[in-house]
Design a protein around this motif. Sequence first.
Motif, mmCIF file in Angstrom:
data_model
loop_
_atom_site.group_PDB
_atom_site.id
_atom_site.type_symbol
_atom_site.label_atom_id
_atom_site.label_comp_id
_atom_site.label_asym_id
_atom_site.label_seq_id
_atom_site.Cartn_x
_atom_site.Cartn_y
_atom_site.Cartn_z
ATOM 1 N N GLU A 43 37.710 43.982 26.318
ATOM 2 C CA GLU A 43 37.358 44.102 27.726
ATOM 3 C C GLU A 43 36.372 45.252 27.918
ATOM 4 O O GLU A 43 36.399 46.228 27.157
ATOM 5 N N TYR A 44 35.560 45.125 28.947
ATOM 6 C CA TYR A 44 34.833 46.280 29.479
ATOM 7 C C TYR A 44 35.435 46.581 30.837
ATOM 8 O O TYR A 44 35.517 45.691 31.703
ATOM 9 N N ASN A 45 35.905 47.810 31.036
ATOM 10 C CA ASN A 45 36.458 48.236 32.319
ATOM 11 C C ASN A 45 35.738 49.488 32.805
ATOM 12 O O ASN A 45 35.591 50.453 32.051
ATOM 13 N N ARG A 46 35.291 49.428 34.053
ATOM 14 C CA ARG A 46 34.724 50.615 34.706
ATOM 15 C C ARG A 46 35.629 50.966 35.875
ATOM 16 O O ARG A 46 35.813 50.163 36.791
ATOM 17 N N GLY B 295 36.663 49.605 41.219
ATOM 18 C CA GLY B 295 35.821 49.410 40.049
ATOM 19 C C GLY B 295 35.811 47.935 39.664
ATOM 20 O O GLY B 295 36.239 47.078 40.443
ATOM 21 N N PHE B 296 35.384 47.630 38.452
ATOM 22 C CA PHE B 296 35.289 46.234 38.025
ATOM 23 C C PHE B 296 35.424 46.144 36.511
ATOM 24 O O PHE B 296 35.399 47.161 35.795
ATOM 25 N N GLY B 297 35.551 44.921 36.012
ATOM 26 C CA GLY B 297 35.650 44.718 34.578
ATOM 27 C C GLY B 297 35.457 43.263 34.206
ATOM 28 O O GLY B 297 35.385 42.378 35.078
ATOM 29 N N LEU B 298 35.364 42.995 32.908
ATOM 30 C CA LEU B 298 35.287 41.637 32.383
ATOM 31 C C LEU B 298 35.857 41.649 30.974
ATOM 32 O O LEU B 298 35.910 42.689 30.321
ATOM 33 N N GLY B 299 36.305 40.470 30.511
ATOM 34 C CA GLY B 299 36.923 40.428 29.198
ATOM 35 C C GLY B 299 36.853 39.067 28.555
ATOM 36 O O GLY B 299 36.696 38.036 29.238
#
Length: 214
Positions: free
Chosen positions: A71-74, A49-53
Amino acid sequence: MKNWIIIISIVLLPSISFGQIDTVTAINEFKLAINRTNIQDSYSENLFGFGLGVYHVFLQNKKVNLVTGLEYNRTNQLKKSIYDGHFAHKTNVTFNINCISIPMTARINFGRKIKIFLNTGLFIDLSIGGREKGTMKTYFTNENDQLESKVFQYSQKSRLGSNYGFILGVGIDIPLYKYRIIVEPDYKFGMRNIYQEMDEIRNRYFRINIGLRI
């Protein structure tokens, strides 16, 4: 939604007020991440998956920093078999899990210019929805009172709850002109069953974070 606004305000307002005292911006670190779930067993498989913060790092010039942000985490995982009651059964189900995460950690630094650090603390994952898709098998009785089954592919929103747990990471902090580059592998250990149906799903995953501190 109101609860999310309250929690996000609790995180951001101290960052802004402390930022004014330290004459730094409320957001002073950014990260992108690749993650992989850690739930492998005889019924489950790990997926990427991926994410950003965005974060605020308090006490930047001290040995111990305090870090919080949003953060957004998928994350994604595969369930080979899911119980769905006496008259339905799901197989090879891929779950896409989307969360807004709030980390609250202490970062302990070693070194001067190039720093090695240990990052540990807590997190909250607020579910913003997810999807599941796979194969559904249903059972029913026909007009002759005989049991029949039907198999079909399905895709639908998944009833997923929020989560909380522990974070543990190690990393390196490298100066680059007036900025700093952060490379940090970490692990998020989710403690709750987040699946609001008859079976169980845990959300635990490794990440590799690449960041920039301004």
